[in-house]
Design a protein around this motif. Structure first.
Motif, PDB file in Angstrom:
ATOM      1  N   THR A   1       0.843  -1.185   0.000  1.00  0.00           N
ATOM      2  CA  THR A   1       0.000   0.000   0.000  1.00  0.00           C
ATOM      3  C   THR A   1       0.882   1.240   0.000  1.00  0.00           C
ATOM      4  OG1 THR A   1      -0.129  -0.112   2.412  1.00  0.00           O
ATOM      5  CG2 THR A   1      -1.929  -1.116   1.165  1.00  0.00           C
ATOM      6  N   CYS A   2       0.292   2.377  -0.386  1.00  0.00           N
ATOM      7  CA  CYS A   2       1.117   3.572  -0.567  1.00  0.00           C
ATOM      8  C   CYS A   2       0.288   4.826  -0.343  1.00  0.00           C
ATOM      9  CB  CYS A   2       1.698   3.578  -1.981  1.00  0.00           C
ATOM     10  SG  CYS A   2       2.830   4.934  -2.325  1.00  0.00           S
TER      11      CYS A   2
ATOM     12  N   ARG B   1       5.486   3.961   1.525  1.00  0.00           N
ATOM     13  CA  ARG B   1       5.076   2.640   1.060  1.00  0.00           C
ATOM     14  C   ARG B   1       5.150   1.630   2.201  1.00  0.00           C
ATOM     15  NH1 ARG B   1       8.434   2.622  -4.689  1.00  0.00           N
ATOM     16  NH2 ARG B   1       7.168   4.243  -5.715  1.00  0.00           N
TER      17      ARG B   1
ATOM     18  N   VAL C   1      -3.169  10.869  -1.841  1.00  0.00           N
ATOM     19  CA  VAL C   1      -3.925   9.751  -2.415  1.00  0.00           C
ATOM     20  C   VAL C   1      -3.465   8.474  -1.723  1.00  0.00           C
ATOM     21  CG1 VAL C   1      -4.391   8.387  -4.490  1.00  0.00           C
ATOM     22  CG2 VAL C   1      -4.166  10.872  -4.665  1.00  0.00           C
ATOM     23  N   TRP C   2      -4.418   7.672  -1.264  1.00  0.00           N
ATOM     24  CA  TRP C   2      -4.107   6.366  -0.684  1.00  0.00           C
ATOM     25  C   TRP C   2      -4.320   5.303  -1.755  1.00  0.00           C
ATOM     26  CZ3 TRP C   2      -1.797   4.150   3.308  1.00  0.00           C
ATOM     27  CH2 TRP C   2      -2.075   2.816   3.625  1.00  0.00           C
ATOM     28  N   LEU C   3      -3.292   4.499  -1.993  1.00  0.00           N
ATOM     29  CA  LEU C   3      -3.357   3.412  -2.971  1.00  0.00           C
ATOM     30  C   LEU C   3      -3.292   2.089  -2.226  1.00  0.00           C
ATOM     31  CD1 LEU C   3      -0.692   4.751  -5.520  1.00  0.00           C
ATOM     32  CD2 LEU C   3      -3.148   5.098  -5.598  1.00  0.00           C
ATOM     33  N   ASP C   4      -4.300   1.226  -2.431  1.00  0.00           N
ATOM     34  CA  ASP C   4      -4.237  -0.059  -1.747  1.00  0.00           C
ATOM     35  C   ASP C   4      -3.545  -1.093  -2.626  1.00  0.00           C
ATOM     36  OD1 ASP C   4      -6.071  -1.017  -3.605  1.00  0.00           O
ATOM     37  OD2 ASP C   4      -7.742  -1.158  -2.185  1.00  0.00           O
TER      38      ASP C   4
ATOM     39  N   GLY D   1      -4.688  -1.643  -6.142  1.00  0.00           N
ATOM     40  CA  GLY D   1      -4.610  -0.542  -7.091  1.00  0.00           C
ATOM     41  C   GLY D   1      -5.734   0.465  -6.992  1.00  0.00           C
ATOM     42  N   HIS D   2      -6.621   0.321  -6.003  1.00  0.00           N
ATOM     43  CA  HIS D   2      -7.695   1.289  -5.811  1.00  0.00           C
ATOM     44  C   HIS D   2      -7.143   2.567  -5.177  1.00  0.00           C
ATOM     45  CE1 HIS D   2     -10.037  -2.668  -5.483  1.00  0.00           C
ATOM     46  NE2 HIS D   2     -10.295  -2.160  -6.672  1.00  0.00           N
ATOM     47  N   GLU D   3      -7.733   3.706  -5.524  1.00  0.00           N
ATOM     48  CA  GLU D   3      -7.259   4.997  -5.041  1.00  0.00           C
ATOM     49  C   GLU D   3      -8.358   5.725  -4.275  1.00  0.00           C
ATOM     50  OE1 GLU D   3      -5.791   7.389  -8.199  1.00  0.00           O
ATOM     51  OE2 GLU D   3      -4.439   5.861  -8.993  1.00  0.00           O
ATOM     52  N   TRP D   4      -7.957   6.402  -3.192  1.00  0.00           N
ATOM     53  CA  TRP D   4      -8.875   7.238  -2.430  1.00  0.00           C
ATOM     54  C   TRP D   4      -8.207   8.581  -2.147  1.00  0.00           C
ATOM     55  CZ3 TRP D   4      -8.547   2.010  -1.682  1.00  0.00           C
ATOM     56  CH2 TRP D   4      -9.749   1.292  -1.719  1.00  0.00           C
TER      57      TRP D   4
END
Length: 219
Positions: A2-3, A143, A189-192, A195-198
């Motif tokens: 995650t990132c 990360r 931006v939170w990337l799980d 590959g989903h982004e919030w």
């Protein structure tokens, strides 16, 4: 993996560089390695960090950046229509803490190194901070190789020095040096791992930036 991603970019757009601009020496950024796509190599050659004594340095016509002792220092440049360069006061950016809502401290030391892509990576406990130089500033990311320990929201605190906070807009948090030049620190931006982004709001709290990811996204 995650990132969490955020960006720091100049608040003012530069004009055409003047004659006092010193071009970057691409040979200081090149490294040996497997064949890569030509444009990627060119970007890394111009924008990638290079070791300079105890620091890592990079830059572009809009800014210079140095990373030393876990602190990232950005110096903004602005060019007038006549090509005269103005140098602004430096902005210091440092990860101050990585915490879960239940008090779990995910932070740690600050061992720095360069990556094959030309970024600077700083190990900070459970996270690796990644600093990537761009044409308009730097990208700052954290990360996590595995789901972070603890429960509840995850907050990354970023300490700011050298410039004063002047306000928040939909584009991020704005900082300014005494001569008027400054930087904008974007929302995040939170990337799980899928590959989903919030989008994540960055806020100014008690003289530092706080980026809080809701616990349901982290778990």
């Amino acid at each position: 993996m995650t990132c969490l991603l955020a960006f720091a970019s100049g608040c003012q757009e530069p004009g055409n560089p003047g004659g006092d601009t010193q071009p970057l020496d691409p040979t200081r950024h090149l490294y040996a390695g497997p064949a890569r796509e030509v444009q990627l190599i060119a970007n890394q050659a111009v924008l990638g960090f290079y070791a300079d004594g105890g620091a890592f340095r990079a830059g572009y016509v809009t800014h210079d950046v140095a990373v030393q002792d876990g602190i990232t220092e950005l110096t903004p440049y602005h060019y007038t229509a006549a090509g005269v360069r103005t140098v602004g006061g430096a902005l210091g950016v440092e990860t101050g803490g990585i915490l879960r809502e239940d008090g779990t401290d995910l932070g740690g030391g600050s061992a720095a190194r360069t990556s094959p892509s030309g970024a600077v990576e700083i190990t900070r406990g459970a996270a690796v901070e990644v600093l990537t130089n761009r044409e308009d500033g730097i990208e700052q990311a954290w990360r996590f190789a595995a789901a972070p320990d603890g429960r509840g929201d995850l907050t990354v605190n970023v300490q700011i020095t050298g410039q004063r906070f002047v306000g928040q807009t939909a584009n991020g948090l704005h900082f300014q040096s005494s001569d008027g030049l400054g930087f904008r620190y974007s929302h995040a931006v939170w990337l799980d791992a899928a590959g989903h982004e919030w989008p994540i709001q960055a806020t100014w709290q008690d003289d530092h930036i706080a980026i809080t990811v809701p616990g349901e996204l982290v778990a």
